[in-house]
Write a protein that holds these residues in place. Structure first.
Motif, PDB file in Angstrom:
ATOM      1  N   MET A 176      84.480 -51.746 -20.290  1.00 49.54           N
ATOM      2  CA  MET A 176      83.962 -53.077 -20.477  1.00 49.54           C
ATOM      3  C   MET A 176      83.204 -53.483 -19.222  1.00 49.54           C
ATOM      4  N   LYS A 177      82.070 -54.100 -19.436  1.00 49.04           N
ATOM      5  CA  LYS A 177      81.267 -54.614 -18.326  1.00 49.04           C
ATOM      6  C   LYS A 177      81.094 -56.120 -18.500  1.00 49.04           C
ATOM      7  N   VAL A 178      81.292 -56.847 -17.416  1.00 49.75           N
ATOM      8  CA  VAL A 178      81.000 -58.277 -17.394  1.00 49.75           C
ATOM      9  C   VAL A 178      79.807 -58.439 -16.477  1.00 49.75           C
ATOM     10  N   ILE A 179      78.711 -58.941 -17.040  1.00 47.03           N
ATOM     11  CA  ILE A 179      77.461 -59.051 -16.295  1.00 47.03           C
ATOM     12  C   ILE A 179      77.029 -60.508 -16.230  1.00 47.03           C
ATOM     13  N   GLU A 180      76.680 -60.952 -15.041  1.00 45.03           N
ATOM     14  CA  GLU A 180      76.127 -62.296 -14.888  1.00 45.03           C
ATOM     15  C   GLU A 180      74.691 -62.293 -15.401  1.00 45.03           C
ATOM     16  N   LEU A 181      74.310 -63.352 -16.057  1.00 41.19           N
ATOM     17  CA  LEU A 181      72.961 -63.465 -16.601  1.00 41.19           C
ATOM     18  C   LEU A 181      71.915 -63.253 -15.509  1.00 41.19           C
ATOM     19  N   ASP A 182      72.175 -63.764 -14.324  1.00 40.27           N
ATOM     20  CA  ASP A 182      71.223 -63.636 -13.221  1.00 40.27           C
ATOM     21  C   ASP A 182      71.077 -62.200 -12.718  1.00 40.27           C
ATOM     22  N   GLU A 183      72.031 -61.312 -13.051  1.00 43.95           N
ATOM     23  CA  GLU A 183      71.965 -59.915 -12.629  1.00 43.95           C
ATOM     24  C   GLU A 183      71.035 -59.077 -13.516  1.00 43.95           C
ATOM     25  N   LEU A 184      70.700 -59.603 -14.676  1.00 40.79           N
ATOM     26  CA  LEU A 184      69.883 -58.846 -15.620  1.00 40.79           C
ATOM     27  C   LEU A 184      68.421 -58.815 -15.197  1.00 40.79           C
ATOM     28  N   PRO A 185      67.707 -57.750 -15.554  1.00 42.80           N
ATOM     29  CA  PRO A 185      66.250 -57.733 -15.323  1.00 42.80           C
ATOM     30  C   PRO A 185      65.605 -58.886 -16.098  1.00 42.80           C
ATOM     31  N   GLU A 186      64.485 -59.345 -15.621  1.00 44.72           N
ATOM     32  CA  GLU A 186      63.830 -60.514 -16.227  1.00 44.72           C
ATOM     33  C   GLU A 186      63.579 -60.344 -17.725  1.00 44.72           C
ATOM     34  N   ALA A 187      63.118 -59.177 -18.142  1.00 42.74           N
ATOM     35  CA  ALA A 187      62.832 -58.953 -19.564  1.00 42.74           C
ATOM     36  C   ALA A 187      64.111 -59.048 -20.390  1.00 42.74           C
ATOM     37  N   THR A 188      65.187 -58.482 -19.891  1.00 42.14           N
ATOM     38  CA  THR A 188      66.465 -58.528 -20.602  1.00 42.14           C
ATOM     39  C   THR A 188      67.009 -59.944 -20.617  1.00 42.14           C
ATOM     40  N   LYS A 189      66.884 -60.631 -19.500  1.00 40.74           N
ATOM     41  CA  LYS A 189      67.335 -62.017 -19.410  1.00 40.74           C
ATOM     42  C   LYS A 189      66.595 -62.880 -20.443  1.00 40.74           C
ATOM     43  N   ALA A 190      65.303 -62.654 -20.601  1.00 36.23           N
ATOM     44  CA  ALA A 190      64.514 -63.400 -21.585  1.00 36.23           C
ATOM     45  C   ALA A 190      65.010 -63.110 -23.003  1.00 36.23           C
ATOM     46  N   GLN A 191      65.342 -61.846 -23.279  1.00 38.77           N
ATOM     47  CA  GLN A 191      65.867 -61.486 -24.597  1.00 38.77           C
ATOM     48  C   GLN A 191      67.205 -62.166 -24.862  1.00 38.77           C
ATOM     49  N   VAL A 192      68.073 -62.169 -23.874  1.00 38.57           N
ATOM     50  CA  VAL A 192      69.378 -62.823 -24.020  1.00 38.57           C
ATOM     51  C   VAL A 192      69.180 -64.316 -24.252  1.00 38.57           C
ATOM     52  N   ASN A 193      68.333 -64.939 -23.469  1.00 34.57           N
ATOM     53  CA  ASN A 193      68.086 -66.375 -23.625  1.00 34.57           C
ATOM     54  C   ASN A 193      67.519 -66.698 -25.000  1.00 34.57           C
ATOM     55  N   GLN A 194      66.646 -65.843 -25.500  1.00 33.16           N
ATOM     56  CA  GLN A 194      66.058 -66.049 -26.822  1.00 33.16           C
ATOM     57  C   GLN A 194      67.138 -65.937 -27.902  1.00 33.16           C
ATOM     58  N   LEU A 195      68.009 -64.943 -27.774  1.00 33.83           N
ATOM     59  CA  LEU A 195      69.094 -64.771 -28.733  1.00 33.83           C
ATOM     60  C   LEU A 195      70.056 -65.955 -28.695  1.00 33.83           C
ATOM     61  N   VAL A 196      70.421 -66.382 -27.507  1.00 27.46           N
ATOM     62  CA  VAL A 196      71.343 -67.506 -27.356  1.00 27.46           C
ATOM     63  C   VAL A 196      70.746 -68.781 -27.956  1.00 27.46           C
ATOM     64  N   ALA A 197      69.443 -68.944 -27.823  1.00 26.40           N
ATOM     65  CA  ALA A 197      68.780 -70.141 -28.353  1.00 26.40           C
ATOM     66  C   ALA A 197      68.851 -70.205 -29.877  1.00 26.40           C
ATOM     67  N   THR A 198      69.007 -69.060 -30.522  1.00 19.07           N
ATOM     68  CA  THR A 198      69.066 -69.045 -31.988  1.00 19.07           C
ATOM     69  C   THR A 198      70.487 -69.209 -32.512  1.00 19.07           C
ATOM     70  N   ARG A 199      71.459 -69.155 -31.631  1.00 17.89           N
ATOM     71  CA  ARG A 199      72.866 -69.282 -32.040  1.00 17.89           C
ATOM     72  C   ARG A 199      73.233 -70.741 -32.222  1.00 17.89           C
ATOM     73  N   THR A 200      74.082 -70.972 -33.196  1.00 20.04           N
ATOM     74  CA  THR A 200      74.582 -72.334 -33.404  1.00 20.04           C
ATOM     75  C   THR A 200      75.760 -72.590 -32.468  1.00 20.04           C
ATOM     76  N   THR A 201      76.079 -73.827 -32.293  1.00 19.82           N
ATOM     77  CA  THR A 201      77.232 -74.200 -31.478  1.00 19.82           C
ATOM     78  C   THR A 201      78.495 -73.582 -32.053  1.00 19.82           C
ATOM     79  N   ASP A 202      78.586 -73.542 -33.374  1.00 20.25           N
ATOM     80  CA  ASP A 202      79.745 -72.966 -34.042  1.00 20.25           C
ATOM     81  C   ASP A 202      79.866 -71.469 -33.745  1.00 20.25           C
TER      82      ASP A 202
END
Length: 70
Positions: free
Chosen positions: A1-27
């Protein structure tokens, strides 16, 4: 298991994560965080990095079965 801080990710990967998170509902985020809360090994790994389950925005299992938490 790896726990990674968002700030540790490469910029392109960070953008992908942010885009995915933006599509998730609060639920959906709440269900993810509750699952982390109920998994002692995952919760301990997150807390060892100084975070709590409330900080988790993404969990992914790769083809080798390795869990990555962001």
């Amino acid at each position: 298991m790896k726990v990674i801080e968002l700030d540790e990710l490469p910029e392109a990967t960070k953008a992908q994560v942010n885009q995915l998170v933006a599509t998730r509902t609060t639920d959906e985020l709440e269900k993810l965080r509750q699952a982390v809360e109920k998994a002692p090994a995952v919760k301990s790994a997150i807390e060892a990095k100084g975070f709590s389950p409330r900080d988790v925005v993404l969990a992914q299992v790769n083809n080798d079965g390795e869990l990555t938490i962001v």
